[in-house]
Enzyme design. Structure first.
Site, PDB file in Angstrom:
ATOM      1  N   SER A 299       0.819  -1.216   0.000  1.00 11.14           N
ATOM      2  CA  SER A 299       0.000   0.000   0.000  1.00 11.14           C
ATOM      3  C   SER A 299       0.850   1.262   0.000  1.00 11.14           C
ATOM      4  O   SER A 299       2.007   1.263   0.411  1.00 11.14           O
ATOM      5  CB  SER A 299      -0.914   0.027   1.229  1.00 11.14           C
ATOM      6  OG  SER A 299      -1.728  -1.114   1.271  1.00 11.14           O
TER       7      SER A 299
HETATM    8  N1  SAH Z   1      -1.100  -5.002   3.873  1.00 17.06           N
HETATM    9  C1  SAH Z   1      -0.301  -5.261   2.709  1.00 17.06           C
HETATM   10  C2  SAH Z   1      -0.974  -4.842   1.416  1.00 17.06           C
HETATM   11  C3  SAH Z   1      -2.072  -5.742   1.112  1.00 17.06           C
HETATM   12  S1  SAH Z   1      -2.557  -5.981  -0.566  1.00 17.06           S
HETATM   13  C4  SAH Z   1       1.062  -4.628   2.806  1.00 17.06           C
HETATM   14  O1  SAH Z   1       1.349  -3.928   3.775  1.00 17.06           O
HETATM   15  O2  SAH Z   1       1.875  -4.882   1.908  1.00 17.06           O
HETATM   16  C5  SAH Z   1      -3.887  -7.075  -0.186  1.00 17.06           C
HETATM   17  C6  SAH Z   1      -3.484  -8.484   0.187  1.00 17.06           C
HETATM   18  O3  SAH Z   1      -4.662  -9.145   0.632  1.00 17.06           O
HETATM   19  C7  SAH Z   1      -2.952  -9.274  -0.995  1.00 17.06           C
HETATM   20  O4  SAH Z   1      -1.703  -9.818  -0.692  1.00 17.06           O
HETATM   21  C8  SAH Z   1      -4.009 -10.374  -1.186  1.00 17.06           C
HETATM   22  O5  SAH Z   1      -3.484 -11.599  -1.624  1.00 17.06           O
HETATM   23  C9  SAH Z   1      -4.586 -10.493   0.220  1.00 17.06           C
HETATM   24  N2  SAH Z   1      -5.924 -11.080   0.285  1.00 17.06           N
HETATM   25  C10 SAH Z   1      -6.941 -10.950  -0.600  1.00 17.06           C
HETATM   26  N3  SAH Z   1      -8.014 -11.627  -0.173  1.00 17.06           N
HETATM   27  C11 SAH Z   1      -7.677 -12.208   1.011  1.00 17.06           C
HETATM   28  C12 SAH Z   1      -8.364 -13.033   1.937  1.00 17.06           C
HETATM   29  N4  SAH Z   1      -9.631 -13.450   1.739  1.00 17.06           N
HETATM   30  N5  SAH Z   1      -7.713 -13.432   3.062  1.00 17.06           N
HETATM   31  C13 SAH Z   1      -6.432 -13.052   3.284  1.00 17.06           C
HETATM   32  N6  SAH Z   1      -5.728 -12.279   2.431  1.00 17.06           N
HETATM   33  C14 SAH Z   1      -6.339 -11.855   1.314  1.00 17.06           C
END
Ligand code: SAH
Length: 249
Positions: free
Chosen positions: A99
């Site tokens: 992010s």
């Molecule tokens: N917090 C992260 C950015 C997240 S991007 C950072 O600091 O880098 C969103 C993430 O959520 C992705 O890696 C994606 O694979 C994950 N994601 C999507 N759906 C999900 C779910 N149902 N459960 C867990 N993770 C999930």
């Protein structure tokens, strides 16, 4: 798709001499320190600019200290080292993103975390947000659905010495009941509705920050408050753009 905020600063990048030095050398480290200082100033300015919409014209000193401490360059792919401290989201592979620093700072600030808190994160991604949280609270639990993304983040967080973060591979839609209830929950992927299990796993008096909105539609960051009697209220914050919360098995 990238977690980001529609704001003029999104186009701002900090392209400096660090480009050629995306490594661990002393020269690169001091260059990163300069870029990190510039980023912190930009976060201050952006918090001020968006304060009327977010209710947070200045992020807390604790949040800013955590943003200053966590080495974002360790969480971005080496090929993006030059942009590690640019205020923008970056690809981390598998179609996912780390992010934008402003969004990380805002979401963290909106959680009003205390030093003794236990926090659940859905969407570990690079592990950067988890590391920022870990600087502020007692314990962080973070769930990631994509196996290689989860394994990479877990190994990195261990290497960096974040012993108060526990990670798990799985679908965060159902939360992590074994460690509930949580003082705070942060969801870093967008979903049309708040997953009911996450409300259930929030402590009375707890807060959740989550981007709500269907895929392809405008999403809004929302702050969900769970009252002592278990009822919830929601406050809408900024328009954002996150990757979708996908569903596992
Ligand atoms: N917090 C992260 C950015 C997240 S991007 C950072 O600091 O880098 C969103 C993430 O959520 C992705 O890696 C994606 O694979 C994950 N994601 C999507 N759906 C999900 C779910 N149902 N459960 C867990 N993770 C999930």
């Amino acid at each position: 798709m990238a977690p980001t905020i529609k704001h003029r600063s999104i186009l701002h990048t900090l392209l400096g001499p660090v480009g050629a030095l995306a490594d661990g050398s002393a020269q690169a480290q001091s260059s990163y320190a300069r870029e990190r200082d510039a980023l912190l100033k930009e976060l201050d300015a952006m918090a001020r600019d968006t304060g009327a919409e977010t209710g947070r014209p200045a992020f807390s000193a604790r949040v800013m200290a955590a943003m200053a401490k966590v080495p974002r360059h360790s969480f971005v792919p080496a090929s993006y080292g030059a942009l590690a401290y640019a205020n923008q989201p970056l690809p981390i592979g598998h179609g996912q993103t780390i992010s934008q620093p402003y969004i990380v700072a805002l979401m963290t600030d909106l959680l009003d975390l205390g030093a003794g808190d236990t926090v659940l994160e859905i969407g570990t991604g690079s592990g950067y947000q988890a590391a920022v949280l870990a600087e502020l609270v007692l314990r962080v639990y973070s769930i990631e659905i994509i196996e290689p993304v989860a394994s990479h983040a877990a190994a990195l967080l261990r290497k960096l010495g974040y012993n108060n973060i526990e990670t798990r591979i799985g679908d965060g839609y159902s939360g992590w009941p074994e460690h509930a209830p949580f003082d705070a929950i942060i969801v870093t992927a967008a979903t049309p509705q708040v997953p009911p299990a996450l409300i259930a796993q929030l402590k009375p008096g707890g807060r959740m920050v989550i981007p709500l909105g269907a895929e392809g539609e405008v999403q809004f960051l929302q702050v969900i408050l769970k009252r002592a009697d278990g009822t919830v209220s929601a406050q809408r914050s900024l328009p954002v753009r996150f990757v979708p919360l996908t569903r596992g098995n």
